[in-house]
Scaffold this active site. Sequence first.
Site, short mmCIF file in Angstrom:
data_model
loop_
_atom_site.label_atom_id
_atom_site.label_comp_id
_atom_site.label_asym_id
_atom_site.label_seq_id
_atom_site.Cartn_x
_atom_site.Cartn_y
_atom_site.Cartn_z
N LYS A 184 -10.34 12.59 50.39
CA LYS A 184 -11.56 13.40 50.32
C LYS A 184 -12.45 12.86 51.44
O LYS A 184 -12.93 11.71 51.37
CB LYS A 184 -12.20 13.22 48.95
CG LYS A 184 -13.67 13.49 48.83
CD LYS A 184 -14.01 14.96 48.96
CE LYS A 184 -15.48 15.24 48.72
NZ LYS A 184 -16.42 14.37 49.38
N GLY A 241 -17.68 3.52 46.79
CA GLY A 241 -18.94 4.25 46.82
C GLY A 241 -19.86 3.80 45.71
O GLY A 241 -19.82 2.65 45.27
N SER A 242 -20.67 4.75 45.26
CA SER A 242 -21.72 4.41 44.30
C SER A 242 -21.16 4.22 42.88
O SER A 242 -20.08 4.73 42.56
CB SER A 242 -22.73 5.54 44.26
OG SER A 242 -22.09 6.73 43.84
N GLY A 245 -20.75 7.74 41.22
CA GLY A 245 -19.54 8.47 41.64
C GLY A 245 -18.29 7.83 41.07
O GLY A 245 -17.42 8.51 40.52
N GLY A 246 -18.18 6.52 41.21
CA GLY A 246 -16.98 5.81 40.76
C GLY A 246 -16.76 5.94 39.26
O GLY A 246 -15.65 6.18 38.79
N GLU A 265 -14.30 0.73 43.70
CA GLU A 265 -15.11 -0.41 44.15
C GLU A 265 -16.51 0.15 44.33
O GLU A 265 -16.72 1.02 45.16
CB GLU A 265 -14.59 -0.95 45.48
CG GLU A 265 -13.14 -1.39 45.45
CD GLU A 265 -12.96 -2.76 44.86
OE1 GLU A 265 -13.94 -3.53 44.79
OE2 GLU A 265 -11.83 -3.07 44.43
N CYS A 302 -22.22 -3.35 50.70
CA CYS A 302 -21.96 -3.57 49.27
C CYS A 302 -22.11 -5.05 48.93
O CYS A 302 -22.27 -5.41 47.78
CB CYS A 302 -20.57 -3.07 48.92
SG CYS A 302 -19.33 -3.61 50.10
N GLU A 393 -28.31 -2.16 41.41
CA GLU A 393 -28.30 -2.14 42.87
C GLU A 393 -29.38 -1.18 43.41
O GLU A 393 -29.50 -0.05 42.94
CB GLU A 393 -26.93 -1.66 43.37
CG GLU A 393 -26.82 -1.61 44.89
CD GLU A 393 -25.53 -0.94 45.38
OE1 GLU A 393 -25.17 0.13 44.86
OE2 GLU A 393 -24.90 -1.49 46.30
P1 NAP Z 1 -21.02 7.98 46.98
O1 NAP Z 1 -22.20 8.83 47.08
O2 NAP Z 1 -20.56 7.57 45.62
O3 NAP Z 1 -19.85 8.77 47.75
C1 NAP Z 1 -18.51 8.31 47.89
C2 NAP Z 1 -17.55 9.49 47.86
O4 NAP Z 1 -17.35 9.89 46.50
C3 NAP Z 1 -18.02 10.74 48.58
O5 NAP Z 1 -16.91 11.40 49.15
C4 NAP Z 1 -18.63 11.57 47.48
O6 NAP Z 1 -18.59 12.94 47.79
C5 NAP Z 1 -17.68 11.27 46.33
N1 NAP Z 1 -18.31 11.42 45.03
C6 NAP Z 1 -19.48 10.85 44.61
N2 NAP Z 1 -19.73 11.18 43.34
C7 NAP Z 1 -18.71 11.97 42.94
C8 NAP Z 1 -18.39 12.62 41.71
N3 NAP Z 1 -19.18 12.53 40.65
N4 NAP Z 1 -17.26 13.35 41.66
C9 NAP Z 1 -16.45 13.45 42.73
N5 NAP Z 1 -16.71 12.87 43.91
C10 NAP Z 1 -17.81 12.13 44.02
O7 NAP Z 1 -21.21 6.61 47.78
P2 NAP Z 1 -21.85 6.39 49.24
O8 NAP Z 1 -23.29 6.72 49.17
O9 NAP Z 1 -21.02 7.06 50.23
O10 NAP Z 1 -21.71 4.84 49.50
C11 NAP Z 1 -22.72 3.91 49.21
C12 NAP Z 1 -22.36 3.11 47.95
O11 NAP Z 1 -21.06 2.57 48.12
C13 NAP Z 1 -23.25 1.90 47.67
O12 NAP Z 1 -23.53 1.86 46.30
C14 NAP Z 1 -22.40 0.71 48.06
O13 NAP Z 1 -22.71 -0.49 47.40
C15 NAP Z 1 -21.04 1.20 47.71
N6 NAP Z 1 -20.00 0.53 48.46
C16 NAP Z 1 -19.15 -0.30 47.79
C17 NAP Z 1 -18.17 -0.98 48.48
C18 NAP Z 1 -17.22 -1.89 47.75
O14 NAP Z 1 -16.26 -2.32 48.33
N7 NAP Z 1 -17.44 -2.19 46.50
C19 NAP Z 1 -18.03 -0.81 49.87
C20 NAP Z 1 -18.90 0.06 50.52
C21 NAP Z 1 -19.88 0.72 49.79
P3 NAP Z 1 -19.92 13.82 47.72
O15 NAP Z 1 -20.93 13.16 48.62
O16 NAP Z 1 -19.47 15.15 48.19
O17 NAP Z 1 -20.36 13.80 46.29
#
Ligand code: NAP
Length: 525
Positions: A184, A241-242, A245-246, A265, A302, A393
């Site tokens: 995706k 990601g967040s 979302g996760g 993650e 992160c 966070e």
């Molecule tokens: P995000 O908003 O959760 O998006 C990540 C992906 O997931 C996007 O493609 C998003 O698509 C999709 N997504 C989100 N919610 C969804 C749902 N309910 N159903 C289906 N798909 C969904 O995260 P981000 O803003 O890109 O990244 C920032 C976050 O990532 C921070 O919280 C950071 O701490 C975390 N992060 C963690 C790590 C780690 O290794 N633990 C590494 C890097 C970043 P859409 O935008 O189309 O919804």
Amino acid sequence: MELTGKNFIGSDRSGLGDLTFQAVDPSNGEKILPMFFEATLSEVDTAIQKAEKAFQEYRVKSGRDRARFLKQIGIEIMELGDPLIRRCCQETGLPEARIAGERGRTVNQLNMFADLLLDGWWVNARIDTADPERQPVPRPDVRSRHIPLGPVGIFGASNFPLAFSVAGGDTASALAAGCTIVVKAHPAHPGTCEMIGNAIERAIHKTDMPVGTFSMVHGHSVEVGMHIVKHPFIKAVGFTGSFKGGKAIYDAAVRRPIPIPVFAEMGSVNPVFILPGAMAEYKESIAEGLAASVTLGVGQFCTNPGLVAFEGSSDAVIFQEAAASRFKKIDTGTMLTSGIHQAYRKGIENITGQQGVKVLAEGIKKETVTGGTATFLQVDSKNFLSNRQLEEEIFGPSTLAINASDKSDLLEVAHKLKGHLTATLYATEEDLKNYPELVSILERKIGRLIINGFPTGVEVCHAMIHGGAFPATTDSRSTSVGTYAIYRFSRPVSYQNFPDHLLPDELKNDNPLKIWRLYNGEWKK
Ligand code: NAP
């Protein structure tokens, strides 16, 4: 090569949907061409069917062939040259040097998995030979190895547009394990995603991998992603990601008629503990390092240290003043997206309204479309311990200093913490002797424990664990960085009393691949 804005359905480019969107330059809020087509659910279905078909062929490719494929992806990414760097900077607001560094890391990661495949030991081959004479019953010949799970759905994050995106760690580990993938694309950097998709596709073609090994679909709504997660051919999900979302993806996956593993993650606050000896000796340098680590990349890591706990003392007062004066000198920086920027502002507004929370310093303010201003906050341990929200966070350049009244208070803070990717101890040898319980408390929740170093900067290596207990991840038994990540997308299978010619090469009697194997309880080549 011109960007098409279309979805990668195996080797076909497809844009059948009516919904389109554009990338946005976060530095000025302007839209960037071209239009991207959100995939229709039928396009997603086709991509997944192709991934299932390709899996039959890809899963039996030798480690050598898969290694060649991974290395070729790296070569193709480098050949994208400056246009990739430019597009990525434009879509993310991240500086050129950072993106160039991240590209290097992404390619190294692919190469590291390729080398792992050439070494071959990752399959964890175990052989217990038969003993027909054993009493009271003969012992059978039993052998095991890891095999790939099947097509994997992959979701990258916005803050690592290369290393945690289309050809990032999840992709490298899934392809290395022998899984086909449906990615995706992240809507915050769709052009970067398409360029990397082109590189993967060229590598597929040049190394003769089956069509459908890689597909990539765009989407700006959750339907596209959720359709991948719920599809019966998808056998695992890698998500970065967040938390929101996760967790939503994890919940959907466990509610499927046939549940699948989700390796999400997610966010983390990465607590730092400064113990009294280190505070007395190194307060100035820790303050300097803290401000730099918290605000690196506008705090959009992160591993950003979002909590700093220590016992109150005159040294601690000097430490806070020194850190505050550093924070005040930091410029407002461009955040990745307006959504992330708004979430940061709301997070700061929310936390500053909480009982006992004070703002000790703010960075240099500048009104820009997505400007994130550094913020150094403080609370005492009593208020921290009574308000679980304070551990959440706030993605961006802020940190909360927790003033504990004494050692037992500090340990209570550690006890009450949830799961995080990392925890840091700033400590002298004497401190480590005086706080033996701290490591064992933290070990139960944290993926990586660090002594005297800030957590930003994650080494890609065999021993790295970039994971941790919930809510840092949905499965604390693995990592999304380093070669250990391959085990997320494989499972062990035993073969009992198989004739030698039917066994996979990894388990044949004469060890044709010359890999390390656990042979009757002893590691042998
Ligand atoms: P995000 O908003 O959760 O998006 C990540 C992906 O997931 C996007 O493609 C998003 O698509 C999709 N997504 C989100 N919610 C969804 C749902 N309910 N159903 C289906 N798909 C969904 O995260 P981000 O803003 O890109 O990244 C920032 C976050 O990532 C921070 O919280 C950071 O701490 C975390 N992060 C963690 C790590 C780690 O290794 N633990 C590494 C890097 C970043 P859409 O935008 O189309 O919804």
